[in-house]
Design a protein around this motif. Sequence first.
Motif, mmCIF file in Angstrom:
data_model
loop_
_atom_site.group_PDB
_atom_site.id
_atom_site.type_symbol
_atom_site.label_atom_id
_atom_site.label_comp_id
_atom_site.label_asym_id
_atom_site.label_seq_id
_atom_site.Cartn_x
_atom_site.Cartn_y
_atom_site.Cartn_z
ATOM 1 N N CYS A 205 0.871 -1.182 0.000
ATOM 2 C CA CYS A 205 0.000 0.000 0.000
ATOM 3 C C CYS A 205 0.907 1.232 0.000
ATOM 4 O O CYS A 205 1.771 1.347 0.860
ATOM 5 C CB CYS A 205 -0.892 -0.005 1.230
ATOM 6 S SG CYS A 205 -1.659 1.594 1.552
ATOM 7 N N THR B 126 0.421 4.151 0.843
ATOM 8 C CA THR B 126 0.216 5.102 1.935
ATOM 9 C C THR B 126 0.859 4.630 3.236
ATOM 10 O O THR B 126 1.571 5.381 3.892
ATOM 11 C CB THR B 126 -1.295 5.344 2.147
ATOM 12 O OG1 THR B 126 -1.861 5.703 0.891
ATOM 13 C CG2 THR B 126 -1.558 6.461 3.138
ATOM 14 N N CYS B 127 0.615 3.350 3.599
ATOM 15 C CA CYS B 127 1.162 2.878 4.876
ATOM 16 C C CYS B 127 2.366 1.951 4.695
ATOM 17 O O CYS B 127 2.976 1.519 5.674
ATOM 18 C CB CYS B 127 0.077 2.196 5.695
ATOM 19 S SG CYS B 127 -0.636 0.765 4.879
ATOM 20 N N CYS C 126 -5.944 -2.534 0.858
ATOM 21 C CA CYS C 126 -5.419 -2.232 2.190
ATOM 22 C C CYS C 126 -6.592 -2.097 3.153
ATOM 23 O O CYS C 126 -7.530 -1.376 2.875
ATOM 24 C CB CYS C 126 -4.616 -0.935 2.152
ATOM 25 S SG CYS C 126 -4.118 -0.364 3.787
ATOM 26 N N LYS D 160 -6.791 -0.516 5.794
ATOM 27 C CA LYS D 160 -6.911 0.864 6.291
ATOM 28 C C LYS D 160 -7.273 1.845 5.180
ATOM 29 O O LYS D 160 -8.096 2.737 5.366
ATOM 30 C CB LYS D 160 -5.577 1.293 6.912
ATOM 31 C CG LYS D 160 -5.734 1.735 8.374
ATOM 32 C CD LYS D 160 -4.469 2.391 8.886
ATOM 33 C CE LYS D 160 -3.617 1.407 9.681
ATOM 34 N NZ LYS D 160 -2.229 1.789 9.812
ATOM 35 N N HIS D 161 -6.652 1.695 4.010
ATOM 36 C CA HIS D 161 -6.777 2.724 2.974
ATOM 37 C C HIS D 161 -7.622 2.317 1.775
ATOM 38 O O HIS D 161 -7.766 3.084 0.832
ATOM 39 C CB HIS D 161 -5.384 3.169 2.516
ATOM 40 C CG HIS D 161 -4.566 3.710 3.644
ATOM 41 N ND1 HIS D 161 -3.541 2.998 4.254
ATOM 42 C CD2 HIS D 161 -4.669 4.877 4.332
ATOM 43 C CE1 HIS D 161 -3.038 3.700 5.240
ATOM 44 N NE2 HIS D 161 -3.694 4.838 5.313
HETATM 45 ZN ZN LIG Z 1 -2.514 1.349 3.651
#
Ligand SMILES: [Zn+2]
Length: 420
Positions: free
Chosen positions: A45, A47-48, A84, A86-87
Amino acid sequence: MDDKLLFTKILSITLPWFIKKVLVDEKEQRIDIFVDHEPGIRVRCPTCNQFYGMYDHAPERVYRHLDMCQMQTYIHVRPPRVNCPKHGVMHIDPQFGENGSEMTFAFESQVIRVALECSMEATARLCRISWDRSWGALTRAVDRGLKRKPHQVPTRIGVDEKSIARGHKYETLVYNLHTGTVDYVGDDRGRESLERYYRQFTRDELEKVEAVAMDMWDPYIAATKAHVPDAGKKIVFDRFHVMKQVLDAVDKVRKSEHRQLTELGTETLKGTRYLWLWSQENIPDWRKEEFESLRAKNLRTGRAWSIKENIRHLWTIVKEEDMRAYFKRWYFWATHSRLEPIKKSARTLKAHIDNIVTYAQHRITNALAEGINTKIEKIKRMACGFRNRAHYRTAIYFHCGGLDLFPKPSALPALAFKTR
Ligand SMILES: [Zn+2]
């Protein structure tokens, strides 16, 4: 070595990516390389930076790569997407070229390098791409550069106006006088245009500005006084702009005297314009004799010239109080010269003297950005390809902005094998 292995090595493709197929079209002089990935992967991912299961594939992307020998080369890839927790569902960090660019990192960098040296038309021709594609690379380079640029106001700045094309259109340019780069380009030359630059920064940040070189131009003065703390001590009127006022006055005196002399039937001043405008040391050797005989003639233009040559000395003085004293004597002389244009220019200088003598402390002029002027003239000459003002502005940032323009792939891999 088979062709797939060869291209894997040349393109530094590493697992889980691999080359599935290579097509060489001799007739079209084109190579198409299809990249795929192994099954059983996890996807990062962006982002993370955690690896999760693959969600699906984005539609195929085709990137133009550097030519291999004489053949145009394209890389085809369907980038997987990550799911993901989370995202959500995300596109991966671009591995071969930026999203939406249709060029690999290497090819796009090459286009940028060529564009730094050539016009847009030449760049398109040399890279064998369309004008729009090469312009796209240039625009992305500027966007990227502006995004990467640290948010920081230069301590010594220059504010300048530049005319663009015909029709008296202007742009406001803000220079970083340390680096000799353009920090900002704004529409027209009004107060608002410069205020937009200052508004990017807080008052604390603007406090760090030590000096601002500019023309004696009210909108810029007002904008700077409204935003930069202690602007009164920091503004330095550009010495060449100040001199221009006096030079214009000398020219007016010459013109009117020439007219009068011509009416009387003498053409003493014909073809002498630049003799009076050049600084004394710049008069070419072959005209020195002619100039000396003109000066001996006791002309009004000759008096105006002496007054002009004397004010040049102002900027060689070290201390502010000595500058003021020198100016006072010069002002008396100029205003008693009975030469109207000279008197008028002297009054203009007097009205601005507080920020002419600040030169003693800061010793800056916009000539520190001289390299920029040369580049901007070049941009203007190549401007036939610029279809509008926004294009012109982008070109200034590209050539003069000192920006980090080149695309870079992510340092982290996008894919990993599943661990068992
Ligand atoms: Zn993520």
